[in-house]
Write a protein that holds these residues in place. Structure first.
Motif, PDB file in Angstrom:
ATOM      1  N   ASP A  28       0.818  -1.218   0.000  1.00  0.00           N
ATOM      2  CA  ASP A  28       0.000   0.000   0.000  1.00  0.00           C
ATOM      3  C   ASP A  28       0.851   1.267   0.000  1.00  0.00           C
ATOM      4  O   ASP A  28       0.426   2.303  -0.541  1.00  0.00           O
ATOM      5  CB  ASP A  28      -0.921   0.014   1.222  1.00  0.00           C
ATOM      6  CG  ASP A  28      -2.065  -0.978   1.097  1.00  0.00           C
ATOM      7  OD1 ASP A  28      -2.198  -1.595   0.019  1.00  0.00           O
ATOM      8  OD2 ASP A  28      -2.817  -1.143   2.083  1.00  0.00           O
ATOM      9  N   SER A  29       2.032   1.201   0.592  1.00  0.00           N
ATOM     10  CA  SER A  29       2.872   2.406   0.671  1.00  0.00           C
ATOM     11  C   SER A  29       3.430   2.810  -0.689  1.00  0.00           C
ATOM     12  O   SER A  29       3.963   3.910  -0.845  1.00  0.00           O
ATOM     13  CB  SER A  29       4.016   2.184   1.656  1.00  0.00           C
ATOM     14  OG  SER A  29       4.968   1.259   1.147  1.00  0.00           O
ATOM     15  N   LEU A  30       3.305   1.909  -1.680  1.00  0.00           N
ATOM     16  CA  LEU A  30       3.803   2.206  -3.023  1.00  0.00           C
ATOM     17  C   LEU A  30       2.674   2.467  -4.028  1.00  0.00           C
ATOM     18  O   LEU A  30       2.923   2.574  -5.230  1.00  0.00           O
ATOM     19  CB  LEU A  30       4.667   1.040  -3.533  1.00  0.00           C
ATOM     20  CG  LEU A  30       5.993   0.821  -2.811  1.00  0.00           C
ATOM     21  CD1 LEU A  30       6.615  -0.508  -3.221  1.00  0.00           C
ATOM     22  CD2 LEU A  30       6.957   1.969  -3.107  1.00  0.00           C
ATOM     23  N   LEU A  31       1.446   2.594  -3.546  1.00  0.00           N
ATOM     24  CA  LEU A  31       0.314   2.764  -4.454  1.00  0.00           C
ATOM     25  C   LEU A  31       0.190   4.184  -5.016  1.00  0.00           C
ATOM     26  O   LEU A  31      -0.095   4.376  -6.204  1.00  0.00           O
ATOM     27  CB  LEU A  31      -0.988   2.377  -3.752  1.00  0.00           C
ATOM     28  CG  LEU A  31      -1.304   0.890  -3.709  1.00  0.00           C
ATOM     29  CD1 LEU A  31      -2.553   0.632  -2.884  1.00  0.00           C
ATOM     30  CD2 LEU A  31      -1.479   0.335  -5.116  1.00  0.00           C
ATOM     31  N   PHE A  32       0.331   5.174  -4.159  1.00  0.00           N
ATOM     32  CA  PHE A  32       0.265   6.584  -4.573  1.00  0.00           C
ATOM     33  C   PHE A  32      -0.998   6.907  -5.382  1.00  0.00           C
ATOM     34  O   PHE A  32      -0.968   7.697  -6.329  1.00  0.00           O
ATOM     35  CB  PHE A  32       1.511   6.967  -5.390  1.00  0.00           C
ATOM     36  CG  PHE A  32       2.810   6.660  -4.691  1.00  0.00           C
ATOM     37  CD1 PHE A  32       3.131   7.264  -3.476  1.00  0.00           C
ATOM     38  CD2 PHE A  32       3.713   5.749  -5.230  1.00  0.00           C
ATOM     39  CE1 PHE A  32       4.332   6.981  -2.832  1.00  0.00           C
ATOM     40  CE2 PHE A  32       4.906   5.456  -4.586  1.00  0.00           C
ATOM     41  CZ  PHE A  32       5.211   6.066  -3.378  1.00  0.00           C
ATOM     42  N   GLY A  33      -2.107   6.263  -5.009  1.00  0.00           N
ATOM     43  CA  GLY A  33      -3.370   6.574  -5.661  1.00  0.00           C
ATOM     44  C   GLY A  33      -3.497   6.084  -7.087  1.00  0.00           C
ATOM     45  O   GLY A  33      -4.377   6.539  -7.838  1.00  0.00           O
TER      46      GLY A  33
END
Length: 425
Positions: free
Chosen positions: A184-189
């Motif tokens: 999730d920390s690499l999703l960036f929307g």
């Protein structure tokens, strides 16, 4: 009850198609041959009309949406759609409402399956309570209630310690842990693959490392715990490389790929439309090539649809704000046959193995075989006549697919479960 399938073709030992008849009695295959001499006047005769007879297809990754989201799909409509696709066994994900994270909740879903499914449904249980927590479910109780395996599909397990403890427990219970890998920390929307096409459409992109870094973490945890670790819907070349290296190291890792990731790329997306929004997203041409190579060299073990129905209104408009996912269970074999077998990339035997024998063997299922004495789960496909994929023909409640209008071969003629016809064209 008995069934006699005549005028069929099946795969021979050396790849080619050979004439075949199959006789079924009492839920089992009793005879296979080319000119059976069966004395059974009560047998129901099925004329296969020269169609290909295979084991019933096995899909280890579907979303049936019940309970909680029955406007998208139900167990009844989802299994009807699966039967139309030639599937006789599907494995249903637990991202439901309520999440089946206790034995009582799980038992309620098992009853729904018993009451309404027309094919065989194996139900996953979640790894953690309510999917997104770090509190492990009681695996032993859920296995006793009938859980097939454990997954938090739809969300990645974000904490390495949680995954490690879950794998430890799964190893003790001889259960598979099935992972949707997403940091999730690499999703960036992001809403589609991060690349040239996302820039052209001015849409936030999803990095390849969002998927591959969690796989890299997890294969080492699987090595440390001795757990059977299965990777859902692999989509990137980096992921394929990590899985290949892990297998070479002797780690018990297996993997699946979805038809849409093998057929389409991000460059296939014509405009900002939610019909092409899926998770993981359509990737680049190099990723697709790596997925195909991974299937061919055994890095990827099987094909699974990730059938993900949504309401019509939900998938109208653009990608931002729309849910991820497309339907695929009614078109998977047909698209794969038309694009890759007729295209000379895969053999028919390879395709059938990836959709029957291999997924069943990965999880120790009795399904996926076409032998004397095996359960009479059978599909018959028309390999000759071309037809158009039309949403009005779907038995699923949902029609969210980018393949509408495509012309394919391999239409399902019959699907039988335990010798009973559950679908006919």
């Amino acid at each position: 009850m008995s069934v006699w399938i005549k005028n069929a073709k099946m795969l021979g030992q050396k790849e080619g198609l050979i004439p075949a008849e199959i006789y079924v009695k009492d839920d089992k295959i009793k005879a296979i041959g080319q000119d059976l001499q069966i004395k059974d006047e009560d047998a129901t005769v099925i004329d296969a009309k020269g169609g290909l007879v295979t084991p019933g297809l096995v899909d280890v990754h579907v979303h049936l949406r019940e309970p909680g989201f029955t406007y998208k799909e139900t167990i009844e409509t989802g299994t009807q759609a699966a039967a139309r696709g030639g599937f006789t066994t599907v494995c249903a994900m637990p991202n439901l409402n309520p999440v089946p994270d206790t034995a009582d909740k799980f038992a309620a879903i098992q009853q729904l399956i018993k009451d309404t499914a027309i094919i065989k449904v194996k139900q996953y249980a979640p790894i953690t309570e309510n999917l997104r927590s770090d509190v492990l479910t009681d695996q032993k109780q859920l296995l006793a209630a009938g859980a097939f395996a454990f997954t938090n599909d739809g969300v990645g397990v974000q904490t390495a310690g949680t995954m490690y403890l879950a794998m430890q427990e799964a190893a003790k219970n001889n259960a598979a842990l099935v992972a949707h890998t997403e940091d999730d920390s690499l999703l960036f929307g992001g809403v589609m693959h991060k690349g040239t096409r996302s820039d052209e459409l001015d849409l936030p992109g999803i990095l390849s490392v969002t998927e591959s870094t969690q796989i890299a973490r997890d294969v080492l945890l699987a090595e440390a715990t001795g757990c059977h670790y299965h990777v859902c819907h692999v989509s990137t070349k980096e992921s394929v490389r990590v899985i290949r290296d892990a297998k070479r190291a002797g780690i018990h890792v297996t993997a699946e790929v979805a038809p849409h990731h093998l057929i389409l790329i991000d460059g296939s997306i014509p405009t900002d439309t939610a019909i092409y929004k899926m998770n993981p997203p359509l990737r680049g041409a190099e990723d697709r090539a790596a997925l195909i190579e991974g299937l061919l060299d055994g890095t990827i073990d099987c094909i699974a649809t990730d059938h993900a129905p949504h309401g019509e209104e939900e998938k109208q408009g653009g990608m931002v704000g729309a849910p991820f996912g497309i339907v695929g269970i009614e078109t998977a074999f047909q698209l794969m046959y038309s694009n890759f077998v007729l295209g000379g990339v895969f053999t028919l035997k390879q395709l059938v193995d990836w959709m029957t024998v291999k997924p069943a063997a990965l999880f120790g299922m009795e399904s996926g075989t076409l032998d004397i004495g095996s359960q009479a789960d059978i599909a018959i496909f028309d390999l000759e006549n071309e037809y158009e994929i039309r949403s009005e023909d779907f038995l699923s409640k949902a029609t969210n697919t980018p393949f509408t209008g495509w012309k394919v071969k391999g239409e399902t003629l019959y699907t039988l479960v335990d010798g009973k016809v559950v679908y006919t064209k």
